[in-house]
Design a protein around this motif. Structure first.
Motif, short mmCIF file in Angstrom:
data_model
loop_
_atom_site.label_atom_id
_atom_site.label_comp_id
_atom_site.label_asym_id
_atom_site.label_seq_id
_atom_site.Cartn_x
_atom_site.Cartn_y
_atom_site.Cartn_z
N PRO A 1 -6.42 0.75 -7.76
CA PRO A 1 -5.23 -0.05 -8.03
C PRO A 1 -5.55 -1.30 -8.85
N SER A 2 -4.50 -1.94 -9.33
CA SER A 2 -4.66 -3.14 -10.15
C SER A 2 -5.11 -4.32 -9.30
N HIS A 3 -5.79 -5.27 -9.94
CA HIS A 3 -6.26 -6.45 -9.20
C HIS A 3 -5.23 -7.56 -9.20
N VAL A 4 -4.17 -7.40 -9.96
CA VAL A 4 -3.27 -8.54 -10.18
C VAL A 4 -2.36 -8.75 -8.98
N PRO A 5 -2.23 -9.98 -8.51
CA PRO A 5 -1.30 -10.23 -7.41
C PRO A 5 0.10 -9.77 -7.81
N ASN A 6 0.83 -9.29 -6.83
CA ASN A 6 2.11 -8.64 -7.11
C ASN A 6 3.07 -9.54 -7.88
N PHE A 7 3.09 -10.84 -7.55
CA PHE A 7 4.10 -11.70 -8.19
C PHE A 7 3.77 -12.02 -9.64
N LEU A 8 2.55 -11.61 -10.10
CA LEU A 8 2.21 -11.86 -11.51
C LEU A 8 2.12 -10.57 -12.30
N ARG A 9 2.42 -9.43 -11.67
CA ARG A 9 2.32 -8.18 -12.42
C ARG A 9 3.46 -8.02 -13.40
N ASP A 10 3.22 -7.17 -14.39
CA ASP A 10 4.30 -6.93 -15.34
C ASP A 10 5.42 -6.13 -14.67
N THR A 11 5.03 -5.14 -13.83
CA THR A 11 6.05 -4.46 -13.04
C THR A 11 5.65 -4.61 -11.58
N THR A 12 6.50 -5.22 -10.80
CA THR A 12 6.13 -5.50 -9.41
C THR A 12 6.29 -4.24 -8.57
N ALA A 13 5.42 -4.13 -7.54
CA ALA A 13 5.53 -3.00 -6.61
C ALA A 13 6.63 -3.32 -5.60
N PRO A 14 7.26 -2.28 -5.04
CA PRO A 14 8.33 -2.55 -4.06
C PRO A 14 7.79 -3.27 -2.82
N GLN A 15 8.69 -3.93 -2.08
CA GLN A 15 8.25 -4.76 -0.95
C GLN A 15 7.76 -3.91 0.22
N SER A 16 8.48 -2.85 0.56
CA SER A 16 8.04 -2.06 1.72
C SER A 16 8.54 -0.64 1.58
N PRO B 1 -5.09 -12.23 -3.70
CA PRO B 1 -4.99 -13.17 -4.80
C PRO B 1 -5.58 -14.48 -4.37
N GLY B 2 -6.32 -15.06 -5.23
CA GLY B 2 -6.79 -16.42 -4.99
C GLY B 2 -7.95 -16.51 -4.05
N LEU C 1 0.86 -1.18 0.00
CA LEU C 1 0.00 0.00 0.00
C LEU C 1 0.89 1.22 0.00
N LEU C 2 1.38 1.57 -1.15
CA LEU C 2 2.31 2.67 -1.19
C LEU C 2 1.67 3.81 -1.94
N ASN C 3 2.41 4.90 -2.01
CA ASN C 3 1.90 5.97 -2.86
C ASN C 3 2.08 5.57 -4.31
N ALA C 4 2.80 4.47 -4.49
CA ALA C 4 2.97 3.92 -5.83
C ALA C 4 1.64 3.31 -6.26
N PRO C 5 1.57 2.77 -7.50
CA PRO C 5 0.30 2.19 -7.95
C PRO C 5 -0.20 1.14 -6.95
N GLN C 6 -1.47 1.19 -6.68
CA GLN C 6 -2.03 0.32 -5.64
C GLN C 6 -2.42 -1.03 -6.22
N GLN C 7 -2.58 -1.98 -5.29
CA GLN C 7 -3.00 -3.31 -5.75
C GLN C 7 -4.52 -3.40 -5.80
N SER C 8 -4.96 -4.53 -6.31
CA SER C 8 -6.38 -4.65 -6.59
C SER C 8 -7.18 -5.12 -5.38
N ILE C 9 -8.46 -4.99 -5.49
CA ILE C 9 -9.36 -5.39 -4.44
C ILE C 9 -10.34 -6.37 -5.02
N ASN C 10 -10.70 -7.29 -4.20
CA ASN C 10 -11.68 -8.27 -4.65
C ASN C 10 -12.89 -8.15 -3.76
N VAL C 11 -14.07 -8.24 -4.30
CA VAL C 11 -15.24 -8.05 -3.47
C VAL C 11 -16.21 -9.18 -3.69
N ARG C 12 -16.77 -9.67 -2.59
CA ARG C 12 -17.81 -10.68 -2.75
C ARG C 12 -19.04 -10.01 -3.32
#
Length: 1529
Positions: free
Chosen positions: A1232-1247, A1075-1076, A1051-1062
């Protein structure tokens, strides 16, 4: 005798009955508060007398005339009936003074400086058995356990300055080591296995005693053994065996094994553990001996060693490696450290001399109790006995022994009776084996041909003539010069010159023999004089050595002149009393925990000796001798000394040496000089007492410095004779005067029944030091050894410096931005002494002597001042200044701290020839709980150079009250308590209470609570910082802010990750996606529109119009009721201060046209409307808990406070924390994108550490510790904390201190923990080194991470993971995959400082309960990690398999470790409901995690497939919405 009527009262029910003793002042006109009275029944004058102190006298008569009232519990304990008549009279406190008192405490941490303060507090008070003591200033609770006065136990008494106080803790850290040597499988005389005797006998009894005494120790139980391999060279071993092989001095190969059965556990009932030990026992030997067996591979034959050959010293050092780090992982509910080795042997160990020296120095310096319990039969010689490895292989080299006084020995024997015999064997017979005839003949031939290296020589040799020459009395003066020579060289080998000329032996000294002369340094404490020594020499040309080894004995040697040389005595284990050693501070380090026995000698209560009937004579002279103080030369005394100082065989019938020795310390303290002839000795022995009295006037009262002490025994004052025993079978010996194990609640008529009368009643004499094993003593705070002037001058380097606290404080008060009350000179002096005590020093109690010089006034018992005008010297004019002097020592280092007026002088004495530092590198295999195998580990044992401690820095730190100029450094060994702040997690409940079958449920869709987390965090930090807002914060609101985010840590000021909603969720409850979870729900995610949320905790009047100016916004912000809201006035904060987070949220609620709140605040700063609260204009606006203030204020207003204008001083005062990863709270950001970090084309930094490279990870601030103002001491510390708070990450806080008391720090931290709970967080204590990997400095040698491999071959057709991505990104992707798995199991990342740039990066995670840690070591090169160094290869104790061949590709996986800092009750509270055997949540987590990682039930493959599906759907969705900004992928 006036009689009084006795009433009883209970405390607390009536204000006027709050004291132990209430009496009528009119009856006692002379009584004053503080007087001590004795109360006893008139008919029982010799019975127990109760002593009480008058603590209050109220004028209004509370009791009737001639009535006294005592507290009912005391009355019951002392068997005093209500309404009976008693005698009460005032007594002189000196007559009822206690020699020593034992105080027990439980479930609390009491540092050594607190013990000293408590001692001062208790001085001049009256105590009785079981009295509860509450020292409120320090929040210390303890209880009186036992008291000694004039050689016997008493039931009450008065603590004076000279009373020795022993502190015993019933909540200690206890290591129990069971030596699983080959004898464990032998049978004892009762037909039990020694293992059964140890476990069913000794341990069972020990645990019962713990239960009875209410002990709550934190226990680790380890089984250990040494395996020898029959091999001549390393080549015979296959490669997988070579990692831990060690070679001993004989060239034998061996390997040490440690099986940790119980690790840091507390139990109310330990019986369950015994069953576990029995289970381990059945397979132990088999497992260890056959550990290396592989199919089709020959390995050398393995045998288990005997107890003597075992790894005894290594075990002690392993526990010391943990114990000496006590300041790192400080817990507040235990004090004290004890390591107990339980061996089936008889107390003899074959050891390496260097390792012995290390062990001895470490045990003594660290003040750790070390107990040895032998379940074998007691031998006929002195034990414990260390036999040094004899590396000198010449035939004539003698065996060398040491009797360690630093090991407390017990012999355990069962109370089984054999019907036909009361015989107790003291020798274990060797097993008969059928011997080959030819061997016998061969042996006989050898014997007859005088090859006597194997045999004890038969006496064809005139020993008496030889003895006569050796033991000729020497002139007393000669000892000095010789001693001097040796002491300067500090070796046990004389110089060639003195030795060779005296022997005319130059021609025999061939060059080959010279090296054998330079033997290793022996026990440095053994006295290097000549007098009374068996002048045994250390090389083969020397005569007495060849005698001592009794080998080349057929030479005619009667004519040789006596050899006098300063050598080291060789100890004869069958008669150790011949050898005395020079008294040293080491020898006296623990002596103040031993009570004085009836004869005036310090005694160990579980050693008994044959005491003759005629001791009364000796005792009556004892006092007389003590008092004689003439300074005659002791020449006249030489001949008499031999009478009562040499131990001459079996003489218990008349006066035993034991009672003679105790005649007086002053006699013991002479050199032992042998008489002309032994036979003479027997003739004169009967007169020796009379001689003693005759020469009493000539016996000088020697100071401790000239004294000698016995080489055997912990006290050095009890002499060893063959009659001494620690057996419990001999209950009714004729001469025994035992100490009976009595119940402390029961006082009989005799003074605690400590006499022989009760022996007949079948009470058991203690043969095991149960007291030391149940309530171990803490290192005493006083000792009594100080070197004499000559020794100080010759052997020590003296350095001194002066401190002028008043001047220092004056300078600092001027330069300091924040005023704090400085310490007065006297407080500084007391604190300087406290710090030395805390680091293991002891106060030296010196006998008061009339002093002739100003500097000579000495400290008394509690280290209290001896003011110069009280000095008995007539030379000094009485001065008005206060003078105090404290003497302290540790090892061979002495400090003198003198306070004179406003000057403190610190004088240090350190040895001129310090011992060389030794470092032993040790490899072993160990098997911890929940591990699969024995794993490789390595550890270093080193002696610490105490003389290098930077005391000057520490003293200035105290003087300046912890100013930033003198920071705490690692080398100062300051105490610390490390914590992680973690949000409370509801999912745990699902597993614990509802028994969810799987544990990877932590990422299932839940409401995003970032806003709540931040709000709660701000509330908590405000609370910790003791700040109040003028406009109160609203409590938590129910409707959370909807927001697309995720709890993961990208959760950075960088591009955010995706959210999944029931899909079933309402619009106001948008969940996070992991993811998953539910791929189908992804499509609906974007359909939900966030609604406007006005509920931000601020009163909102109306929104700003679109074209509002900066000045207008600023005015609105300042509005008293609808503005941002300031903090109320606080020292060092300017008026009108707010935090940036509040301002951002306030702006967000009012801005309409998409302007960025952060930009507005930054613009205000540039316009100089607001500024950082330190007054530093260069500090930009940072979002978070960071202080800013309104610049334009009325400077004349009464509540105006200016800023400090000193940024570093401000930061040292206040916690300032930046918020990362939650900027969407105050500014709308793209989804933000929904794609899990390890499958993104450009990964977000760890921390955030990767994100902002230049940021400091930690910052340090000053911390006021005594928040409730309870302490009578100035207390402060520091808090080290993360500079950034990011939701989903663990936030670290470390409290650091040296000048604070344990209970007060504990109070502060438990307050924080309660506040954290109110704010929906939990503060969890964590260890300094959570993973405890081997080969790291702080690592605990018996702890290690569990390696959990991750299956990476679950794809169909064995395809590699991440094939579709470029190779250089694969290792990072692997990390993010592992991270996503950890997130599913509820782990949050912890941010650590990067220590070593060369090693691969490591990422550490903590579980949301705080119970466990995980670590991912980041791979490189296609994630098959090549290991760069041997050190690295071992980094997981070779958990990757049985090798440390550096070319083997490493498996991918996790390291898992438990948090041993979590309190036991909390740990065990997480038992899963309705589970079989009450399975613990922690173990279930580990089991489920292992299953997931091994892809059982295809769980890992399904997770991967779900993530791929998620990626596919989101890409499809993005292609449909091409109008989206493509940068957000």
């Amino acid at each position: 005798m006036k009689l009084y009527k006795l009433n009883t009262h209970t405390r607390g029910c009536n204000k006027s009955y709050d004291a132990d003793l209430v009496l009528n002042p009119q009856d006692h006109p002379t009584a004053k508060v503080g007087n001590v009275v004795e109360i006893y029944a008139p008919e029982d004058e010799n019975g127990t007398h109760l002593l009480l102190q008058i603590t209050e006298l109220n004028e209004q008569s509370k009791t009737g005339r001639n009535v006294i009232s005592i507290e009912s519990c005391i009355a019951t304990a002392f068997k005093m009936r209500s309404y009976s008549n008693v005698v009460m009279q005032i007594v002189n406190p000196a007559d009822v003074a206690l020699d020593s008192i034992e105080i027990t405490f439980k479930d609390q941490y009491m540092g050594r400086s607190e013990m000293w303060r408590l001692k001062t507090y208790l001085t001049n008070t009256c105590v009785y058995v079981n009295k509860k003591i509450d020292y409120n200033d320090m929040q210390i609770r303890c209880q009186v356990y036992e008291m000694w006065s004039q050689g016997e136990r008493v039931a009450s008494g008065v603590i004076t300055d000279d009373t020795k106080i022993v502190f015993r803790s019933s909540t200690s850290m206890v290591y129990l080591f069971l030596q699983m040597s080959s004898e464990m499988w032998d049978f004892d005389i009762h037909g039990d296995l020694y293992f059964e005797k140890a476990v069913n006998g000794f341990l069972t009894e020990l645990f019962q005693k713990w239960k009875k005494l209410g002990c709550n120790h934190e226990v680790t139980i380890v089984l250990f053994s040494r395996t020898f391999y029959a091999a001549k060279s390393l080549d015979e071993f296959p490669a997988h065996m070579r990692d831990c092989l060690q070679q001993d001095y004989k060239g034998r190969f061996y390997e040490d094994f440690y099986r940790v059965a119980i690790q840091n556990e507390r139990n109310d009932d330990w019986c369950t553990v015994l069953a576990q030990l029995r289970k381990l026992f059945t397979s132990y030997q088999e497992t260890v001996l056959r550990y290396h067996e592989r199919q089709n591979m020959r390995i050398p034959q393995a045998t288990n060693s005997t107890a003597t050959q075992g790894n005894f010293l290594e075990v002690l050092n392993i526990s010391l490696n943990t114990f000496e780090k006590h300041y790192l992982d400080r817990t507040f509910d235990r004090t004290g450290q004890l390591s107990v080795v339980i061996t089936p042997g008889v107390g003899v160990f074959s050891v390496d001399r260097e390792l012995t020296n290390i062990t001895k120095q470490r045990i003594i310096d660290n003040g750790v109790g070390s107990d040895l319990v032998c379940v074998g039969e007691q031998p006929l010689h002195a034990v414990p006995l260390l036999k040094f490895h004899n590396k000198d292989t010449t035939l004539t080299s003698a065996d060398d022994y040491s009797l360690p006084h630093w090991i407390n020995l017990s012999f355990y024997s069962t109370n089984k009776k054999i019907a036909y015999s009361s015989f107790i064997p003291r020798i274990k017979l060797p097993i008969l084996s059928s011997v080959d005839e030819s061997d016998v003949e061969e042996n006989e031939r050898n014997f007859l041909s005088c090859n006597q290296s194997e045999y004890i020589h038969n006496s064809l040799f005139d020993y008496d003539a030889y003895d006569e020459q050796i033991f000729q009395p020497l002139p007393a003066q000669s000892t000095c010069s010789l001693q001097r020579v040796v002491r300067a060289k500090k070796t046990s080998v004389p110089s060639f010159e003195t030795y060779a000329y005296r022997n005319n032996d130059w021609e025999n000294l061939t060059p080959t023999k010279i090296p054998s002369l330079r033997r290793k340094m022996s026990d440095p404490d053994i006295h290097h004089g000549t007098s009374g020594m068996l002048a045994a020499l250390t090389d083969s040309t020397n005569l007495s050595e060849s005698l001592a080894s009794e080998k080349n004995a057929r030479r005619a040697i009667v004519s040789i002149a006596p050899i006098v040389r300063p050598g080291r005595a060789l100890i004869n284990p069958f008669d150790p009393s011949h050898v005395t050693i020079k008294l040293t501070s080491n020898r006296r380090r623990w002596t103040h925990i031993f009570p004085k026995g009836p004869t005036g000698v310090l005694i160990q209560q579980h050693h008994y000796q044959a005491v003759p009937a005629k001791t009364t004579l000796a005792v009556s002279y004892h006092r007389q001798l003590q008092q004689s103080n003439s300074n005659n030369n002791n020449n006249t005394n030489n001949n008499n000394d031999s009478d009562y100082n040499s131990a001459a065989g079996d003489q218990y019938d008349q006066v035993s040496t034991h009672s003679m020795i105790s005649l007086s310390k002053s006699i013991v303290s002479q050199n032992f000089v042998m008489g002309e002839e032994k036979s003479d000795f027997f003739k004169r022995r009967t007169n020796s007492l009379l001689t003693a009295t005759a020469s009493a006037a000539n016996v000088p009262n020697l100071t401790a410095t000239q004294a000698k002490s016995y080489v055997w025994g912990a006290t050095g004052e009890q002499e060893w004779t063959p009659a001494i025993t620690t057996e419990s079978g001999i209950a009714t010996g004729k001469h025994m005067k035992p100490i009976i194990e009595s119940d402390h609640s029961n006082f009989g008529s005799s003074p605690l029944e400590a006499t022989t009368e009760t022996v007949g009643k079948g009470k058991i004499i203690i043969g095991v030091d149960w007291k030391s094993l149940s309530i171990p003593a803490c290192l005493p705070i006083t000792t009594d050894y100080f070197p004499d002037k000559r020794s100080l001058h010759n052997d020590y380097v003296i350095s001194d410096y002066t401190l002028l606290p008043d001047d220092v404080n004056l300078d600092y008060a001027r330069s300091r931005a924040v005023y704090r009350k400085p310490l007065s000179t006297e407080e500084v002096c007391k604190e300087i002494v406290s710090q030395r005590l805390a680091q293991g020093f002891q106060l030296i109690v010196v006998e008061e002597k009339p002093s002739n010089s100003n500097s000579c006034c000495s400290a008394s018992g509690s280290g209290c001042a001896v003011t110069s005008n009280q000095s008995t010297s007539a030379v000094l004019p009485p001065s008005s200044e206060t003078k105090k002097e404290y003497l302290l020592s540790i090892g061979r280092i002495f400090h003198k701290i003198s306070l004179s007026g406003s000057v403190i002088t610190v004088t240090g004495y350190r040895p001129r020839h310090p011992y060389p530092p030794i470092n032993v590198d040790y490899r072993y295999r160990f098997h911890a709980p929940q591990h699969e195998t024995y794993e490789i580990s390595g550890v270093n044992f080193t002696t610490e150079k105490l003389e290098n401690f930077n005391w000057n820095h520490m003293d200035l730190y105290i003087c300046t009250r912890g100013d930033v100029d003198y920071p705490l450094m690692e080398s100062l060994k300051y105490w610390r308590f490390r914590m992680y702040l973690l949000p409370r997690e509801s999912m745990v409940n699902k597993i614990v209470s509802f028994g969810s079958p799987r544990c990877d449920i932590f990422t299932e869709a839940v409401v995003d609570n970032t806003r709540d987390l931040i709000e709660d965090f701000v509330r908590l930090i405000e609370n910790v910082s003791k700040l109040k807002r003028q406009i109160g914060r609203k409590a938590r609101h129910d409707t959370p802010t909807p927001r697309f985010t995720e709890k993961n840590h990208n959760l950075l000021n960088a591009p955010q990750q995706s959210i999944n909603v029931r899909s079933k969720l309402e619009a106001s409850r948008i969940s996070r996606i992991f993811p998953g979870t539910d791929a189908a729900a992804a499509a609906t995610a974007v359909a939900v529109v966030p609604r406007d949320d006005q509920d931000d905790g601020f009163p909102v009047d109306n929104k700003f119009s679109a074209n509002i100016t900066l000045a207008e916004i600023f005015e609105a912000m300042k509005h008293p009721s609808t503005g941002v809201g300031y903090f109320s006035q606080t020292q060092s904060l300017p008026s009108c201060t707010f935090v940036s987070y509040d301002a951002l949220m306030w702006l967000k609620a009012r801005l309409t046209n998409g302007r960025h709140p952060l930009d507005l605040l930054e613009a205000m700063r540039k316009e100089r409307m607001i500024c950082h609260a330190s007054g530093d204009w260069n500090q930009p606006v940072v979002p978070g808990f960071v202080f800013y203030y309104v610049v334009q204020q009325d400077k004349n207003a009464k509540d105006y406070a200016p800023p400090l204008n000193d940024y570093s001083a401000f930061v040292n005062e206040w916690l300032e924390i930046e918020f990362q990863g939650c900027s969407f709270l105050w500014h709308d950001e793209p989804t933000p994108s929904h794609v899990p970090n390890f499958l993104r084309d450009t990964t977000a930094p760890q921390s955030w550490t990767d994100y902002c490279k230049n940021k400091r990870v930690y910052r340090q601030s000053h911390l006021e510790i005594d928040v409730n103002q309870k302490s009578d001491r100035m207390e402060w510390g520091h808090v080290k904390h993360h500079t950034v708070m990011q939701p989903g990450f663990a936030f670290e806080l470390v409290v650091e201190w040296v000048t604070s008391s344990g209970p007060i720090v504990s109070d502060l931290i438990s307050g924080w923990m309660r506040k954290a709970n109110h704010c929906n967080y939990q503060l969890v204590s964590v260890p300094a080194d959570p993973m405890a990997e081997p080969f790291t400095k702080k690592s605990d040698p018996l702890r290690g991470p569990i390696f959990i491999p991750l299956c990476v071959t679950f794809l169909p057709d064995g395809a590699a993971l991440f094939e579709e991505f470029p190779e250089d990104s694969r290792s990072d992707r692997m990390l993010f995959l592992q991270e996503a798995i950890l997130a599913r199991f509820g782990f949050s990342p912890c941010v650590l400082e990067e220590t070593n740039k060369d090693l691969p990066k490591e990422y550490q995670y903590v579980h949301c309960t705080g119970n466990m840690f995980a670590l991912i070591r980041c791979a490189s090169h296609n994630y098959q990690m090549e290991s760069p160094s041997r050190q690295e290869a071992n980094v997981t104790r070779c958990v990757y398999g049985h090798t440390n061949n550096t070319n083997v590709p490493k498996k991918v996986g996790f390291l898992w470790a438990w948090n041993h800092m979590i309190p036991n009750k909390k740990w065990k509270a997480l038992t899963i409901n309705n589970s079989v055997d009450g399975e613990l949540f922690q173990l279930k987590m580990l089991k489920d995690f292992r299953e997931f990682c091994s892809n059982s039930d295809q769980r890992l493959a399904n997770f991967w497939a779900n993530c791929q599906e998620l990626k596919r759907k989101s890409l499809k969705f993005e292609n449909n919405n091409n109008n989206d900004d493509p940068k957000n992928i």
